[in-house]
Design a protein around this motif. Sequence first.
Motif, mmCIF file in Angstrom:
data_model
loop_
_atom_site.group_PDB
_atom_site.id
_atom_site.type_symbol
_atom_site.label_atom_id
_atom_site.label_comp_id
_atom_site.label_asym_id
_atom_site.label_seq_id
_atom_site.Cartn_x
_atom_site.Cartn_y
_atom_site.Cartn_z
ATOM 1 N N PHE A 69 0.830 -1.193 0.000
ATOM 2 C CA PHE A 69 0.000 0.000 0.000
ATOM 3 C C PHE A 69 0.875 1.258 0.000
ATOM 4 N N ASP A 70 0.312 2.324 -0.574
ATOM 5 C CA ASP A 70 0.962 3.634 -0.527
ATOM 6 C C ASP A 70 -0.099 4.691 -0.799
ATOM 7 N N THR A 71 0.260 5.937 -0.605
ATOM 8 C CA THR A 71 -0.642 7.039 -0.917
ATOM 9 C C THR A 71 -0.562 7.347 -2.413
ATOM 10 N N PRO A 72 -1.512 8.099 -2.958
ATOM 11 C CA PRO A 72 -1.408 8.481 -4.379
ATOM 12 C C PRO A 72 -0.136 9.255 -4.683
ATOM 13 N N GLU A 73 0.394 9.978 -3.685
ATOM 14 C CA GLU A 73 1.641 10.738 -3.880
ATOM 15 C C GLU A 73 2.882 9.899 -3.603
ATOM 16 N N LEU A 74 2.699 8.632 -3.256
ATOM 17 C CA LEU A 74 3.802 7.699 -2.977
ATOM 18 C C LEU A 74 4.675 8.198 -1.824
ATOM 19 N N ASP A 75 4.019 8.601 -0.738
ATOM 20 C CA ASP A 75 4.758 9.087 0.431
ATOM 21 C C ASP A 75 5.644 8.007 1.038
ATOM 22 N N LEU A 76 5.175 6.759 1.047
ATOM 23 C CA LEU A 76 5.971 5.692 1.650
ATOM 24 C C LEU A 76 7.206 5.400 0.817
ATOM 25 N N LEU A 77 7.057 5.431 -0.500
ATOM 26 C CA LEU A 77 8.219 5.232 -1.361
ATOM 27 C C LEU A 77 9.238 6.333 -1.130
ATOM 28 N N ARG A 78 8.770 7.578 -1.006
ATOM 29 C CA ARG A 78 9.697 8.681 -0.758
ATOM 30 C C ARG A 78 10.448 8.493 0.559
ATOM 31 N N ALA A 79 9.756 7.930 1.543
ATOM 32 C CA ALA A 79 10.379 7.707 2.852
ATOM 33 C C ALA A 79 11.148 6.397 2.905
ATOM 34 N N ARG A 80 11.190 5.654 1.783
ATOM 35 C CA ARG A 80 11.926 4.394 1.668
ATOM 36 C C ARG A 80 11.463 3.397 2.730
ATOM 37 N N MET A 81 10.166 3.176 2.761
ATOM 38 C CA MET A 81 9.601 2.182 3.669
ATOM 39 C C MET A 81 8.475 1.461 2.944
ATOM 40 N N ALA A 82 7.945 0.414 3.563
ATOM 41 C CA ALA A 82 6.900 -0.389 2.930
ATOM 42 C C ALA A 82 5.865 -0.795 3.973
ATOM 43 N N VAL A 83 4.606 -0.807 3.539
ATOM 44 C CA VAL A 83 3.496 -1.323 4.342
ATOM 45 C C VAL A 83 2.783 -2.362 3.487
ATOM 46 N N ARG A 84 2.591 -3.543 4.044
ATOM 47 C CA ARG A 84 1.941 -4.604 3.273
ATOM 48 C C ARG A 84 1.004 -5.396 4.163
ATOM 49 N N GLU A 85 0.048 -6.041 3.504
ATOM 50 C CA GLU A 85 -0.792 -7.058 4.137
ATOM 51 C C GLU A 85 -0.518 -8.360 3.411
ATOM 52 N N ARG A 86 -0.139 -9.390 4.161
ATOM 53 C CA ARG A 86 0.207 -10.662 3.531
ATOM 54 C C ARG A 86 -0.699 -11.765 4.055
ATOM 55 N N ARG A 87 -1.187 -12.581 3.111
ATOM 56 C CA ARG A 87 -1.995 -13.738 3.469
ATOM 57 C C ARG A 87 -1.110 -14.964 3.459
ATOM 58 N N GLU A 88 -1.043 -15.630 4.603
ATOM 59 C CA GLU A 88 -0.261 -16.857 4.757
ATOM 60 C C GLU A 88 -1.239 -17.968 5.125
ATOM 61 N N GLY A 89 -1.784 -18.632 4.111
ATOM 62 C CA GLY A 89 -2.847 -19.596 4.364
ATOM 63 C C GLY A 89 -4.085 -18.854 4.827
ATOM 64 N N ALA A 90 -4.618 -19.216 6.006
ATOM 65 C CA ALA A 90 -5.796 -18.537 6.551
ATOM 66 C C ALA A 90 -5.404 -17.332 7.395
ATOM 67 N N ARG A 91 -4.126 -17.109 7.578
ATOM 68 C CA ARG A 91 -3.639 -16.037 8.461
ATOM 69 C C ARG A 91 -3.312 -14.786 7.656
ATOM 70 N N ARG A 92 -3.714 -13.627 8.157
ATOM 71 C CA ARG A 92 -3.380 -12.358 7.527
ATOM 72 C C ARG A 92 -2.494 -11.549 8.468
ATOM 73 N N VAL A 93 -1.425 -11.005 7.895
ATOM 74 C CA VAL A 93 -0.414 -10.321 8.703
ATOM 75 C C VAL A 93 -0.130 -8.952 8.098
ATOM 76 N N TRP A 94 -0.100 -7.924 8.967
ATOM 77 C CA TRP A 94 0.330 -6.590 8.551
ATOM 78 C C TRP A 94 1.794 -6.406 8.901
ATOM 79 N N THR A 95 2.552 -5.764 7.995
ATOM 80 C CA THR A 95 3.982 -5.553 8.215
ATOM 81 C C THR A 95 4.351 -4.137 7.813
ATOM 82 N N VAL A 96 5.174 -3.511 8.639
ATOM 83 C CA VAL A 96 5.799 -2.225 8.318
ATOM 84 C C VAL A 96 7.304 -2.451 8.312
ATOM 85 N N LYS A 97 7.966 -2.032 7.222
ATOM 86 C CA LYS A 97 9.416 -2.170 7.124
ATOM 87 C C LYS A 97 10.027 -0.810 6.794
ATOM 88 N N THR A 98 11.113 -0.499 7.469
ATOM 89 C CA THR A 98 11.858 0.709 7.149
ATOM 90 C C THR A 98 13.035 0.355 6.249
#
Length: 537
Positions: A41-70
């Motif tokens: 995920f990111d904003t339309p202005e790509l604020d997260l890309l500018r800040a060199r970080m990532a936010v994702r939601e990952r599905r691992e089987g039936a489990r859903r996990v949110w992750t923030v990485k710098t």
Amino acid sequence: MATETELKLQPARMRDLPRLLAHPRLVGTAPERLRLDACYFDTPELDLLRARMAVRERREGARRVWTVKTAGEALGGLSRRGEWEGPARRGGYDFAALLGDDAPELSAWLRARQAALQPVFRTRFTRLRWTVEALGARIEVALDRGQILCVTPEGTRREPLLELELERLEGPEDALFALALELNEAMPLWPLSASKAERGYALYLQTRGAAAAAAPRPTQPISSEVDRRMAPRTAPKTAPRSDPNRPARDAFVQLAQAALDTLVPPLRTAALTPERGDAAAVEAVHQSRVALRRLRALLAAFAPALPGDWGGRERSHWRALAQALGRVRDLDVLRSEIGPQLMQAVPGSSASRWSAALAREQARAWRRLQAELQQPATTAQVLQFARALHGLSAAGNGSAAHGRGPTLRALARQRLRHRQRRLRRALAAVLDTRARDAERVHALRIEVKKLRYATEALIDALPPKAAREAQRRLEVLISAQSALGRWHDWQLAAAWQGEVARRPTGADSALCAALQAELTRQRRRVQRACAALEAVI
């Protein structure tokens, strides 16, 4: 917050994976198999890309996990970065709960943009995962095979994904390199600096065109805390202006890593491109050669700051590859640039014979280069150099080791003066013969390149007045290198004609005359370049 330390690698060819899976380190334990589907995920202005970080939601089987990485930092494919991970909650992301008290300013920054977050791209892959206890460490080995996907109005764009990740769970970081070198014996493994998020963003930006590619620009730091955690992954091309009194060895590690990161992608492209005549392969060889020149120039420039004869040994390790790349590049230039000029100036059988013989030699040189690049020994050399840089970096983190050796400014002054003296001697030798001695002109060309690359690496460590003088000199060096390089190309063309026409016939005389006329013109350019050099050196 956890600090993730991993070494990312790219297996060279899918067909060689069975050899990797049969490696003794992996074959004794059945891997865990996971199907992973992640949305970034990111904003339309790509604020997260500018800040060199990532936010994702990952599905691992039936489990859903949110992750923030710098962003963290990377060194030869080895990355360290902050990571927060937790179960997805109904209703979307809850950054306050995910980050807790670890990073309140980062949490507030993300919450302020939460409503604007939207899907940007996805990754879908199958992961085979082992846990290896070896070399004094416990390491998670993950082999990912799948795709990066980006939905566009024209349809879904896809990029294949094939990665091997070694993540340190416990033990020394050096064990990651040691294990990578063991696994590399089964198949070539290239260090991979770009994360899945970076590759996904690259695919996304391609879908938005050139305007979007220019959109992510540095913004004001969110805070001192977040700015520190979001420091750039890789070093800039030159040493930071802000601290010329830093240890030169530290600057070398940063610059050499940037050079290695620049070298590996085109080398990998050259190794894996099937067709010699492919434009991407030709450009990859050129970019590999330039990157390797810069790396070897850094090793020479920083030699006094490195332990023992470390720099000299490493330069010699890269020599054979530099020669193989140089041979292919020289033949590419002869065939694509010099050859057409000769065919136009001297149409007929002699120029055609010259070109046909050149094409055959070019094909042989390309096969030899690819055979070398596709050997595990080549990727082992890259991994060993990355490991050595990591060792130098770790040694510099201790206060005693950190203070040893010259400062960056002291080394810059010393090495640039040294290179200038060598260039003056080479220039005087050429002027003595009015540029008629080919060996002396070639020696001058080498010295010009060495001073140019050393200047580009060290200029920001100089005091302002010296830096301005070096910048003016650099412009002359670049112009002289171009003139000397063109002279070198035509010298090679003449030498090649001598090989082709060892028993010249009358048909070859016009071709030889055209070559000599062009060499005369190029020598005049060299003389003008020498005059310009004499004025600034």
